[in-house]
Design a protein around this motif. Structure first.
Motif, mmCIF file in Angstrom:
data_model
loop_
_atom_site.group_PDB
_atom_site.id
_atom_site.type_symbol
_atom_site.label_atom_id
_atom_site.label_comp_id
_atom_site.label_asym_id
_atom_site.label_seq_id
_atom_site.Cartn_x
_atom_site.Cartn_y
_atom_site.Cartn_z
ATOM 1 N N PRO A 116 0.803 -1.231 0.000
ATOM 2 C CA PRO A 116 0.000 0.000 0.000
ATOM 3 C C PRO A 116 0.834 1.278 0.000
ATOM 4 O O PRO A 116 0.400 2.290 -0.563
ATOM 5 C CB PRO A 116 -0.847 -0.126 1.279
ATOM 6 C CG PRO A 116 -0.226 -1.230 2.076
ATOM 7 C CD PRO A 116 0.421 -2.134 1.093
ATOM 8 N N LEU A 117 2.029 1.255 0.590
ATOM 9 C CA LEU A 117 2.880 2.454 0.548
ATOM 10 C C LEU A 117 3.382 2.710 -0.870
ATOM 11 O O LEU A 117 3.396 3.851 -1.345
ATOM 12 C CB LEU A 117 4.061 2.309 1.503
ATOM 13 C CG LEU A 117 3.745 2.392 2.989
ATOM 14 C CD1 LEU A 117 5.014 2.205 3.817
ATOM 15 C CD2 LEU A 117 3.081 3.717 3.334
ATOM 16 N N THR A 118 3.798 1.637 -1.533
ATOM 17 C CA THR A 118 4.277 1.779 -2.916
ATOM 18 C C THR A 118 3.169 2.258 -3.834
ATOM 19 O O THR A 118 3.373 3.147 -4.675
ATOM 20 C CB THR A 118 4.832 0.439 -3.423
ATOM 21 O OG1 THR A 118 5.877 -0.006 -2.553
ATOM 22 C CG2 THR A 118 5.391 0.583 -4.837
ATOM 23 N N SER A 119 1.989 1.685 -3.691
ATOM 24 C CA SER A 119 0.878 2.096 -4.557
ATOM 25 C C SER A 119 0.474 3.539 -4.280
ATOM 26 O O SER A 119 0.093 4.275 -5.208
ATOM 27 C CB SER A 119 -0.316 1.165 -4.359
ATOM 28 O OG SER A 119 -0.823 1.243 -3.037
ATOM 29 N N THR A 120 0.578 3.975 -3.020
ATOM 30 C CA THR A 120 0.247 5.369 -2.694
ATOM 31 C C THR A 120 1.251 6.322 -3.321
ATOM 32 O O THR A 120 0.884 7.360 -3.895
ATOM 33 C CB THR A 120 0.203 5.569 -1.168
ATOM 34 O OG1 THR A 120 -0.745 4.671 -0.595
ATOM 35 C CG2 THR A 120 -0.197 6.993 -0.827
ATOM 36 N N ILE A 121 2.547 5.984 -3.222
ATOM 37 C CA ILE A 121 3.586 6.812 -3.842
ATOM 38 C C ILE A 121 3.366 6.903 -5.346
ATOM 39 O O ILE A 121 3.440 7.984 -5.945
ATOM 40 C CB ILE A 121 4.985 6.261 -3.534
ATOM 41 C CG1 ILE A 121 5.320 6.420 -2.046
ATOM 42 C CG2 ILE A 121 6.054 6.962 -4.377
ATOM 43 C CD1 ILE A 121 6.600 5.757 -1.629
ATOM 44 N N ALA A 197 9.468 15.042 -5.396
ATOM 45 C CA ALA A 197 10.588 14.278 -4.847
ATOM 46 C C ALA A 197 10.089 13.261 -3.818
ATOM 47 O O ALA A 197 9.856 13.612 -2.658
ATOM 48 C CB ALA A 197 11.607 15.218 -4.209
ATOM 49 N N PRO A 198 9.904 12.006 -4.192
ATOM 50 C CA PRO A 198 9.514 10.959 -3.239
ATOM 51 C C PRO A 198 10.750 10.294 -2.639
ATOM 52 O O PRO A 198 11.807 10.245 -3.270
ATOM 53 C CB PRO A 198 8.735 9.972 -4.114
ATOM 54 C CG PRO A 198 9.388 10.095 -5.466
ATOM 55 C CD PRO A 198 9.891 11.513 -5.587
ATOM 56 N N GLY A 199 10.620 9.764 -1.412
ATOM 57 C CA GLY A 199 11.747 9.049 -0.834
ATOM 58 C C GLY A 199 11.564 8.737 0.638
ATOM 59 O O GLY A 199 10.633 9.201 1.290
ATOM 60 N N ARG A 200 12.506 7.937 1.177
ATOM 61 C CA ARG A 200 12.477 7.549 2.581
ATOM 62 C C ARG A 200 13.224 8.583 3.418
ATOM 63 O O ARG A 200 14.278 9.078 3.012
ATOM 64 C CB ARG A 200 13.113 6.172 2.744
ATOM 65 C CG ARG A 200 13.008 5.590 4.140
ATOM 66 C CD ARG A 200 13.698 4.244 4.253
ATOM 67 N NE ARG A 200 13.000 3.215 3.499
ATOM 68 C CZ ARG A 200 13.480 2.655 2.392
ATOM 69 N NH1 ARG A 200 14.643 3.032 1.890
ATOM 70 N NH2 ARG A 200 12.787 1.733 1.758
ATOM 71 N N VAL A 201 12.669 8.903 4.586
ATOM 72 C CA VAL A 201 13.285 9.895 5.476
ATOM 73 C C VAL A 201 13.287 9.352 6.907
ATOM 74 O O VAL A 201 12.609 8.368 7.224
ATOM 75 C CB VAL A 201 12.545 11.246 5.417
ATOM 76 C CG1 VAL A 201 12.622 11.841 4.015
ATOM 77 C CG2 VAL A 201 11.094 11.094 5.836
ATOM 78 N N GLU A 307 2.743 7.669 4.567
ATOM 79 C CA GLU A 307 2.001 6.817 5.486
ATOM 80 C C GLU A 307 0.701 7.479 5.933
ATOM 81 O O GLU A 307 -0.342 6.818 6.059
ATOM 82 C CB GLU A 307 2.864 6.489 6.703
ATOM 83 C CG GLU A 307 3.942 5.449 6.456
ATOM 84 C CD GLU A 307 5.168 5.987 5.743
ATOM 85 O OE1 GLU A 307 6.144 5.256 5.620
ATOM 86 O OE2 GLU A 307 5.149 7.159 5.301
ATOM 87 N N ARG A 308 0.764 8.783 6.192
ATOM 88 C CA ARG A 308 -0.428 9.493 6.642
ATOM 89 C C ARG A 308 -1.505 9.489 5.552
ATOM 90 O O ARG A 308 -2.687 9.286 5.832
ATOM 91 C CB ARG A 308 -0.056 10.931 7.025
ATOM 92 C CG ARG A 308 -1.153 11.707 7.718
ATOM 93 C CD ARG A 308 -1.387 11.205 9.132
ATOM 94 N NE ARG A 308 -0.236 11.312 9.998
ATOM 95 C CZ ARG A 308 0.129 12.413 10.668
ATOM 96 N NH1 ARG A 308 -0.597 13.512 10.545
ATOM 97 N NH2 ARG A 308 1.171 12.417 11.449
#
Length: 333
Positions: A116-121, A197-201, A307-308
């Motif tokens: 679900p995180l990947t599909s949201t991004i 700009a998507p990415g992990r933080v 996530e939110r």
């Protein structure tokens, strides 16, 4: 008949018989090719025999020439026939080796699903790309300059406490936002700029139902002549409506060191207002840091946790479910 003529005829007859025996016993195509070169090549046996024609009388040469052509055609025919036989055998052997027993039961491979995180991004990025934005990415391990200083947050700025992060022994850190990507992009590109700009933080947050120390973020940046807060508000409204349909949203005044004015954006969710993103007009000091003239260009930026948004989109009660790796949960998506 001269002795030279008789010798050449004998050599041709012997060559024909030898070639026939060798070709008949060839076991593979590579060996057959070597035989072709041996007998018919430029330096092969037939060419060597024909080299002796120079010693013959002019009246005898046509006889040897005709005989040589006959031998050559015979050898070529033998080669082609054997090549065809070997190729057929090779194909049959390959088919035999690769034959599948269709009567055996297959091995079940369950179909995978997009997290679900990947599909949201992907959904977020698709919306902004449709609005004319370009995807930009940067390193997760950042320097203090790109993560804080270039974003108008010097070492003694109290705003650093809001985004405390994980520092590494070499002085670098794990980025607290993808705003650092904006700085890197602007340093290498002239306006107009429109990037997503998507990415992990990473942040030293206390983990609870709506927070986690490692999460995903998407930020947008637009810089051009004449951009205003109205452009920012309209962009966010279009984005949220594309994600969630018609839904109540509100802007609240807030503070970010890299935007002025700044605002928080709330979305009505499950009967209450939920903060989903921060935004604002790019601070002139940030534009100066990358060499843009703030008297000519203005810009806006916005950032939000994936996530939110996934929580709201899929009606999740706890953000930690996204990281539990519980297949009973993931198979719902």
């Amino acid at each position: 008949m001269t002795t030279q003529l008789s010798d050449l005829e004998t050599q041709l007859s012997t060559l024909k018989q030898e070639a026939q025996r060798a070709i008949a016993t060839a076991s593979d195509l590579e060996q057959l090719e070597q035989l072709r070169i041996k007998y018919l090549g430029k330096k092969g046996s037939l060419s060597q025999v024909l080299g002796g024609m120079g010693k013959l009388d002019a009246s005898e040469r046509p006889r040897i020439g005709a005989l040589a052509n006959e031998v050559k055609e015979l050898i070529q025919a033998e080669l082609e026939q054997t090549r065809s036989t070997l190729q057929t055998a090779q194909i049959e052997a390959q088919l035999e080796a690769e034959t599948l027993d269709v009567t055996m039961p297959g091995i079940y491979q369950p179909q995978g699903r997009t997290h679900p995180l990947t599909s949201t991004i992907d959904r977020v990025v698709d919306i902004f790309v449709g609005l004319g934005y370009t995807v930009a990415q940067g390193p997760e391990m950042e320097s203090d300059y790109y993560n804080f200083e270039a974003l108008n947050t010097p070492a003694d700025h109290p705003a650093r406490d809001m985004a405390d992060t994980f520092y590494l022994p070499d002085g670098n850190l794990l980025r607290t936002h993808t705003s650092s990507v904006q700085i890197r992009y602007m340093e290498n590109n002239e306006p107009p700029v429109r990037i997503v700009a998507p990415g992990r933080v990473y942040r030293r947050d206390t983990v609870d139902a709506t927070h986690t120390a490692v999460f995903h973020q998407v930020e947008i940046l637009a810089v051009d002549e004449g951009l205003t807060f109205t452009d920012l508000r309209g962009t966010i409204k279009i984005f949220l409506e594309s994600m969630f349909g018609e839904c109540p949203i509100r802007f609240r005044p807030s503070f970010f060191p890299f935007t002025e004015p700044s605002a928080e954006v709330d979305l009505q969710w499950r009967g209450r207002w939920l903060e989903v993103m921060g935004c604002g007009m790019v601070d002139p000091n940030v534009l100066k840091a990358v060499g843009y003239d703030p008297e000519v260009y203005t810009g806006f930026a916005a950032g939000f946790g994936v996530e939110r948004l996934a929580q709201v989109l899929h009606q999740l009660d706890d953000i930690r479910r996204l990281y539990s790796s519980d297949l009973r949960f993931l198979r719902q998506f």
